[in-house]
Design a protein around this motif. Structure first.
Motif, PDB file in Angstrom:
ATOM      1  N   LEU A 152       4.820  -6.816  -1.841  1.00  0.00           N
ATOM      2  CA  LEU A 152       6.067  -6.203  -2.301  1.00  0.00           C
ATOM      3  C   LEU A 152       6.360  -6.578  -3.751  1.00  0.00           C
ATOM      4  O   LEU A 152       6.717  -5.721  -4.571  1.00  0.00           O
ATOM      5  CB  LEU A 152       7.230  -6.631  -1.402  1.00  0.00           C
ATOM      6  N   ILE A 153       6.196  -7.856  -4.076  1.00  0.00           N
ATOM      7  CA  ILE A 153       6.414  -8.305  -5.453  1.00  0.00           C
ATOM      8  C   ILE A 153       5.440  -7.618  -6.400  1.00  0.00           C
ATOM      9  O   ILE A 153       5.803  -7.165  -7.492  1.00  0.00           O
ATOM     10  CB  ILE A 153       6.279  -9.838  -5.548  1.00  0.00           C
ATOM     11  N   SER A 154       4.173  -7.515  -5.958  1.00  0.00           N
ATOM     12  CA  SER A 154       3.163  -6.847  -6.778  1.00  0.00           C
ATOM     13  C   SER A 154       3.516  -5.376  -6.989  1.00  0.00           C
ATOM     14  O   SER A 154       3.365  -4.837  -8.096  1.00  0.00           O
ATOM     15  CB  SER A 154       1.794  -6.964  -6.101  1.00  0.00           C
ATOM     16  N   PHE A 155       4.016  -4.718  -5.933  1.00  0.00           N
ATOM     17  CA  PHE A 155       4.376  -3.300  -6.033  1.00  0.00           C
ATOM     18  C   PHE A 155       5.539  -3.109  -7.002  1.00  0.00           C
ATOM     19  O   PHE A 155       5.534  -2.170  -7.808  1.00  0.00           O
ATOM     20  CB  PHE A 155       4.728  -2.769  -4.652  1.00  0.00           C
ATOM     21  N   ILE A 156       6.524  -3.986  -6.927  1.00  0.00           N
ATOM     22  CA  ILE A 156       7.652  -3.901  -7.859  1.00  0.00           C
ATOM     23  C   ILE A 156       7.157  -4.056  -9.293  1.00  0.00           C
ATOM     24  O   ILE A 156       7.593  -3.347 -10.215  1.00  0.00           O
ATOM     25  CB  ILE A 156       8.710  -4.964  -7.520  1.00  0.00           C
ATOM     26  N   GLY A 157       6.221  -4.983  -9.486  1.00  0.00           N
ATOM     27  CA  GLY A 157       5.649  -5.168 -10.812  1.00  0.00           C
ATOM     28  C   GLY A 157       4.935  -3.921 -11.304  1.00  0.00           C
ATOM     29  O   GLY A 157       5.034  -3.544 -12.477  1.00  0.00           O
ATOM     30  N   SER A 158       4.208  -3.240 -10.406  1.00  0.00           N
ATOM     31  CA  SER A 158       3.499  -2.018 -10.786  1.00  0.00           C
ATOM     32  C   SER A 158       4.465  -0.885 -11.100  1.00  0.00           C
ATOM     33  O   SER A 158       4.252  -0.113 -12.047  1.00  0.00           O
ATOM     34  CB  SER A 158       2.550  -1.593  -9.654  1.00  0.00           C
ATOM     35  N   LEU A 159       5.560  -0.790 -10.302  1.00  0.00           N
ATOM     36  CA  LEU A 159       6.547   0.259 -10.545  1.00  0.00           C
ATOM     37  C   LEU A 159       7.256   0.089 -11.880  1.00  0.00           C
ATOM     38  O   LEU A 159       7.597   1.076 -12.541  1.00  0.00           O
ATOM     39  CB  LEU A 159       7.590   0.264  -9.417  1.00  0.00           C
TER      40      LEU A 159
ATOM     41  N   LEU B 107      -1.998   3.275  -6.615  1.00  0.00           N
ATOM     42  CA  LEU B 107      -2.816   2.717  -7.672  1.00  0.00           C
ATOM     43  C   LEU B 107      -4.268   3.117  -7.433  1.00  0.00           C
ATOM     44  O   LEU B 107      -4.627   3.556  -6.343  1.00  0.00           O
ATOM     45  CB  LEU B 107      -2.709   1.191  -7.702  1.00  0.00           C
ATOM     46  N   THR B 108      -5.094   2.959  -8.433  1.00  0.00           N
ATOM     47  CA  THR B 108      -6.525   3.145  -8.254  1.00  0.00           C
ATOM     48  C   THR B 108      -7.067   1.897  -7.568  1.00  0.00           C
ATOM     49  O   THR B 108      -7.012   0.803  -8.130  1.00  0.00           O
ATOM     50  CB  THR B 108      -7.239   3.347  -9.601  1.00  0.00           C
ATOM     51  N   VAL B 109      -7.548   2.045  -6.353  1.00  0.00           N
ATOM     52  CA  VAL B 109      -8.045   0.906  -5.592  1.00  0.00           C
ATOM     53  C   VAL B 109      -9.495   0.632  -5.991  1.00  0.00           C
ATOM     54  O   VAL B 109     -10.343   1.529  -5.950  1.00  0.00           O
ATOM     55  CB  VAL B 109      -7.950   1.169  -4.080  1.00  0.00           C
ATOM     56  N   VAL B 110      -9.746  -0.604  -6.391  1.00  0.00           N
ATOM     57  CA  VAL B 110     -11.094  -1.040  -6.755  1.00  0.00           C
ATOM     58  C   VAL B 110     -11.562  -2.004  -5.671  1.00  0.00           C
ATOM     59  O   VAL B 110     -11.226  -3.190  -5.705  1.00  0.00           O
ATOM     60  CB  VAL B 110     -11.103  -1.729  -8.135  1.00  0.00           C
ATOM     61  N   PRO B 111     -12.314  -1.538  -4.680  1.00  0.00           N
ATOM     62  CA  PRO B 111     -12.698  -2.401  -3.565  1.00  0.00           C
ATOM     63  C   PRO B 111     -13.505  -3.624  -3.960  1.00  0.00           C
ATOM     64  O   PRO B 111     -13.449  -4.648  -3.295  1.00  0.00           O
ATOM     65  CB  PRO B 111     -13.525  -1.469  -2.667  1.00  0.00           C
ATOM     66  N   GLU B 112     -14.246  -3.539  -5.058  1.00  0.00           N
ATOM     67  CA  GLU B 112     -15.001  -4.717  -5.496  1.00  0.00           C
ATOM     68  C   GLU B 112     -15.311  -4.626  -6.981  1.00  0.00           C
ATOM     69  O   GLU B 112     -15.515  -3.540  -7.527  1.00  0.00           O
ATOM     70  CB  GLU B 112     -16.286  -4.890  -4.686  1.00  0.00           C
ATOM     71  N   SER B 113     -15.321  -5.788  -7.624  1.00  0.00           N
ATOM     72  CA  SER B 113     -15.728  -5.884  -9.032  1.00  0.00           C
ATOM     73  C   SER B 113     -16.556  -7.156  -9.220  1.00  0.00           C
ATOM     74  O   SER B 113     -16.401  -7.862 -10.215  1.00  0.00           O
ATOM     75  CB  SER B 113     -14.506  -5.896  -9.953  1.00  0.00           C
ATOM     76  N   LEU B 114     -17.395  -7.449  -8.240  1.00  0.00           N
ATOM     77  CA  LEU B 114     -18.216  -8.650  -8.283  1.00  0.00           C
ATOM     78  C   LEU B 114     -19.405  -8.443  -9.208  1.00  0.00           C
ATOM     79  O   LEU B 114     -19.858  -7.310  -9.416  1.00  0.00           O
ATOM     80  CB  LEU B 114     -18.719  -8.992  -6.875  1.00  0.00           C
TER      81      LEU B 114
ATOM     82  N   TYR C  92       0.782  -3.376  -2.177  1.00  0.00           N
ATOM     83  CA  TYR C  92       0.293  -3.598  -3.535  1.00  0.00           C
ATOM     84  C   TYR C  92      -0.565  -2.429  -4.012  1.00  0.00           C
ATOM     85  O   TYR C  92      -0.766  -2.238  -5.221  1.00  0.00           O
ATOM     86  CB  TYR C  92      -0.511  -4.900  -3.606  1.00  0.00           C
ATOM     87  N   GLN C  93      -1.089  -1.634  -3.066  1.00  0.00           N
ATOM     88  CA  GLN C  93      -1.884  -0.464  -3.431  1.00  0.00           C
ATOM     89  C   GLN C  93      -1.019   0.734  -3.794  1.00  0.00           C
ATOM     90  O   GLN C  93      -1.511   1.698  -4.366  1.00  0.00           O
ATOM     91  CB  GLN C  93      -2.808  -0.072  -2.272  1.00  0.00           C
ATOM     92  N   GLY C  94       0.260   0.678  -3.435  1.00  0.00           N
ATOM     93  CA  GLY C  94       1.156   1.787  -3.701  1.00  0.00           C
ATOM     94  C   GLY C  94       1.754   2.341  -2.417  1.00  0.00           C
ATOM     95  O   GLY C  94       1.468   1.855  -1.314  1.00  0.00           O
ATOM     96  N   ILE C  95       2.575   3.365  -2.566  1.00  0.00           N
ATOM     97  CA  ILE C  95       3.231   3.969  -1.399  1.00  0.00           C
ATOM     98  C   ILE C  95       2.201   4.562  -0.447  1.00  0.00           C
ATOM     99  O   ILE C  95       2.345   4.495   0.775  1.00  0.00           O
ATOM    100  CB  ILE C  95       4.231   5.047  -1.854  1.00  0.00           C
ATOM    101  N   GLY C  96       1.143   5.140  -1.009  1.00  0.00           N
ATOM    102  CA  GLY C  96       0.092   5.698  -0.164  1.00  0.00           C
ATOM    103  C   GLY C  96      -0.567   4.644   0.700  1.00  0.00           C
ATOM    104  O   GLY C  96      -0.854   4.877   1.869  1.00  0.00           O
TER     105      GLY C  96
END
Length: 259
Positions: free
Chosen positions: A35-42, A138-145, A202-206
């Motif tokens: 929730l905190i992350s989502f508020i930050g994104s909004l 948001l654009t979900v990035v499942p991995e960036s390893l 954190y990913q967004g409303i979707g």
């Protein structure tokens, strides 16, 4: 003399406190964080789809062995709440078997889980693409390893960890405890589904809506089958497909969004 409290009331109080503590140590805390992350994104300039949510990132870029140590530590520590739930159920005289997490029916669990993953996976991907295009996600990035030898094993372990934590706690354990606390089946279904949606916010409303719907489906299937085993299989396959699929396809196909 202090007034005595009925044993049933004490038991309910203990179960209520236990449930809140388990959630505070696991997915309840994740819901608040999301929730905190989502508020930050909004409140950040630009639209949601122009921002990225990375699920499996590097902890020590350029230092692969240290990175691997952090990855394994993160996976292991995330499983501690599952061990706690198992301990609490054993003290109750039950255990994870009472939730349907055992080796009693491996092939039916695998078959059912695979079918569920196939159905939810295709629908979930389509919903994500539409929600992102509409600006709700948001654009979900499942991995960036980094491209190192342990990349795919870690992604698979991460998927297994996610599936165990979520299905054992949000479905099996939570529904059992809410039932013992006198919640109606509908109220318990709503609580479980909203919780699942909350820690994906954190990913967004979707992300919230999609996982809330998935939560409803999983609760109904759990009540029908009486086992979290198929749900663990389904969730693990969904996450493995997302993590490994993204690693293989990102930048190679036009339809898959990347940052």
């Amino acid at each position: 003399m202090a007034e005595s409290i009925p044993h049933e009331e004490v038991s309910r109080r203990v179960l209520r406190s236990e449930t809140l503590l388990v959630l505070a140590l696991s997915l309840g805390a994740s819901g608040v964080s999301a929730l905190i992350s989502f508020i930050g994104s909004l409140t950040k300039p630009g639209g949601l789809k122009d921002q990225a949510a990375t699920l499996n990132g590097s902890y020590a870029p350029g230092r692969p062995w240290l990175d691997l140590a952090w990855q394994l530590f993160g996976i292991a520590s995330a499983l501690v709440p599952v061990a706690l739930v198992a301990h609490l159920l054993i003290r109750e005289g039950a255990g994870l078997r009472t939730l349907g997490l055992d080796r009693a029916r491996p092939w039916p669990d695998l078959g059912r889980g695979t079918l569920v993953a196939a159905g939810i996976g295709s629908a979930g991907l389509a919903f994500y693409l539409v929600a992102r295009a509409a600006g709700f996600n948001l654009t979900v990035v499942p991995e960036s390893l980094p491209d190192v030898w342990w990349k795919f094993p870690v992604l698979i372990l991460s998927a297994l960890q996610n599936s165990l934590v979520e299905e054992v706690i949000v479905v099996g354990y939570l529904l059992r405890r809410l039932g013992q606390l006198g919640w109606t089946p509908m109220a318990a279904l709503v609580a479980s589904s909203v919780l699942r949606g909350s820690y994906h916010l954190y990913q967004g409303i979707g992300g919230f809506i999609g996982n809330l719907v998935m939560g409803v489906v999983f609760v109904l299937l759990y009540r029908r089958w009486g086992r979290v085993g198929p749900l663990v299989v389904a969730h693990a396959l969904l996450d493995i497909g997302a993590f490994v699929g993204y690693a293989l396809l990102a930048g190679e196909v036009d339809w898959l969004p990347t940052p």
